[in-house]
Design a protein around this motif. Structure first.
Motif, short mmCIF file in Angstrom:
data_model
loop_
_atom_site.label_atom_id
_atom_site.label_comp_id
_atom_site.label_asym_id
_atom_site.label_seq_id
_atom_site.Cartn_x
_atom_site.Cartn_y
_atom_site.Cartn_z
N GLY A 1 -29.63 -2.93 -28.49
CA GLY A 1 -28.80 -3.54 -29.51
C GLY A 1 -27.70 -4.39 -28.90
N ALA A 2 -26.89 -4.97 -29.76
CA ALA A 2 -25.82 -5.87 -29.34
C ALA A 2 -24.85 -5.17 -28.38
N GLU A 3 -24.47 -3.94 -28.68
CA GLU A 3 -23.51 -3.23 -27.84
C GLU A 3 -24.09 -2.95 -26.46
N THR A 4 -25.37 -2.58 -26.42
CA THR A 4 -26.01 -2.31 -25.13
C THR A 4 -26.05 -3.58 -24.29
N LEU A 5 -26.50 -4.68 -24.89
CA LEU A 5 -26.57 -5.94 -24.15
C LEU A 5 -25.19 -6.39 -23.69
N ALA A 6 -24.19 -6.26 -24.55
CA ALA A 6 -22.84 -6.71 -24.21
C ALA A 6 -22.24 -5.88 -23.07
N SER A 7 -22.73 -4.68 -22.87
CA SER A 7 -22.19 -3.82 -21.81
C SER A 7 -22.79 -4.10 -20.44
N LEU A 8 -23.84 -4.91 -20.38
CA LEU A 8 -24.53 -5.21 -19.13
C LEU A 8 -24.09 -6.56 -18.57
N PRO A 9 -24.21 -6.77 -17.26
CA PRO A 9 -23.82 -8.07 -16.68
C PRO A 9 -24.65 -9.21 -17.26
N LEU A 10 -23.98 -10.23 -17.74
CA LEU A 10 -24.61 -11.40 -18.34
C LEU A 10 -24.53 -12.57 -17.37
N ILE A 11 -25.66 -13.23 -17.17
CA ILE A 11 -25.72 -14.43 -16.33
C ILE A 11 -26.02 -15.60 -17.26
N ILE B 1 -27.72 -18.24 -25.03
CA ILE B 1 -27.41 -16.88 -25.47
C ILE B 1 -26.92 -16.90 -26.92
N ARG B 2 -26.07 -17.86 -27.26
CA ARG B 2 -25.51 -17.96 -28.61
C ARG B 2 -26.61 -18.10 -29.66
N ALA B 3 -27.60 -18.96 -29.40
CA ALA B 3 -28.68 -19.17 -30.37
C ALA B 3 -29.50 -17.90 -30.57
N LEU B 4 -29.84 -17.23 -29.49
CA LEU B 4 -30.65 -16.02 -29.60
C LEU B 4 -29.85 -14.88 -30.22
N TRP B 5 -28.61 -14.75 -29.81
CA TRP B 5 -27.75 -13.67 -30.32
C TRP B 5 -27.60 -13.80 -31.84
N ALA B 6 -27.34 -15.01 -32.31
CA ALA B 6 -27.20 -15.24 -33.75
C ALA B 6 -28.50 -14.91 -34.48
N SER B 7 -29.62 -15.23 -33.87
CA SER B 7 -30.92 -14.94 -34.48
C SER B 7 -31.19 -13.43 -34.54
N MET B 8 -30.85 -12.73 -33.48
CA MET B 8 -31.15 -11.29 -33.41
C MET B 8 -30.12 -10.42 -34.14
N PHE B 9 -28.84 -10.80 -34.05
CA PHE B 9 -27.78 -9.92 -34.54
C PHE B 9 -26.95 -10.52 -35.68
N GLN B 10 -27.29 -11.71 -36.15
CA GLN B 10 -26.62 -12.40 -37.26
C GLN B 10 -25.12 -12.54 -37.05
N ARG B 11 -24.71 -12.76 -35.81
CA ARG B 11 -23.31 -13.01 -35.50
C ARG B 11 -23.22 -13.68 -34.14
N ALA B 12 -22.08 -14.30 -33.89
CA ALA B 12 -21.86 -14.96 -32.60
C ALA B 12 -21.57 -13.93 -31.53
N PRO B 13 -21.97 -14.18 -30.29
CA PRO B 13 -21.66 -13.23 -29.22
C PRO B 13 -20.16 -13.25 -28.92
N GLU B 14 -19.62 -12.08 -28.66
CA GLU B 14 -18.20 -11.96 -28.33
C GLU B 14 -18.08 -11.40 -26.92
N MET B 15 -18.54 -12.17 -25.95
CA MET B 15 -18.51 -11.72 -24.57
C MET B 15 -18.41 -12.92 -23.65
N GLN B 16 -18.12 -12.63 -22.41
CA GLN B 16 -18.09 -13.66 -21.38
C GLN B 16 -19.17 -13.34 -20.36
N ALA B 17 -19.66 -14.38 -19.74
CA ALA B 17 -20.66 -14.19 -18.69
C ALA B 17 -20.02 -13.60 -17.44
N THR B 18 -20.74 -12.71 -16.79
CA THR B 18 -20.30 -12.18 -15.50
C THR B 18 -20.41 -13.26 -14.45
N PHE B 19 -21.52 -14.02 -14.51
CA PHE B 19 -21.77 -15.14 -13.62
C PHE B 19 -22.10 -16.35 -14.47
#
Length: 133
Positions: free
Chosen positions: A20-30, A39-57
């Protein structure tokens, strides 16, 4: 299509099978850039909201991102043409349901005055043959 891509080693560190969104947001994002365009396009499609995270790399090269993900350094969203072979071989794993994966549309345009130019016509015909509607 865009796919959420993980290496097998990263997936094994995720508790349970919940992606889910919380699991993905807790892992390092590249990501490709700080705006998270793929990421924004897929996140909106899967979770019906904008991602609220920053990339690790943040790395502006999808090939390097794919290699880092394959080596287990994080997760990302990649176009299918960048990860097809790795998905087929099992080097990458996608948690994106195919029916939720957004598509990127490419538009082919040319100047009417040069449409009959042999080089323009060759390139146009090649692209249209390679990527049928």
């Amino acid at each position: 299509m865009l796919f959420t891509s993980f290496s097998g080693s990263l997936v094994s560190r995720i508790p349970g099978a919940v992606h889910g969104a919380e699991t993905l947001a807790s892992l390092p994002l590249i990501a490709y850039d700080e705006e998270l365009p793929l990421i924004r396009a897929l996140w909106a499609s899967m979770f019906q909201r904008a991602p609220e995270m920053q990339a690790t790399f943040t790395i502006p090269d999808l090939r390097i991102i794919r290699d880092l993900v394959c080596d287990g350094h994080g997760w990302t969203v990649l176009p299918d043409y960048h990860c097809d072979n790795d998905l087929k071989s099992g080097r990458l794993i996608s948690v994106t349901p195919a029916d939720l994966a957004p598509t990127n549309h490419l538009y082919l345009v040319w100047n009417k005055r040069t449409a009959n130019n042999s080089r323009t016509a060759y390139v146009r015909d090649y692209i249209l043959k390679t990527f049928p509607r």
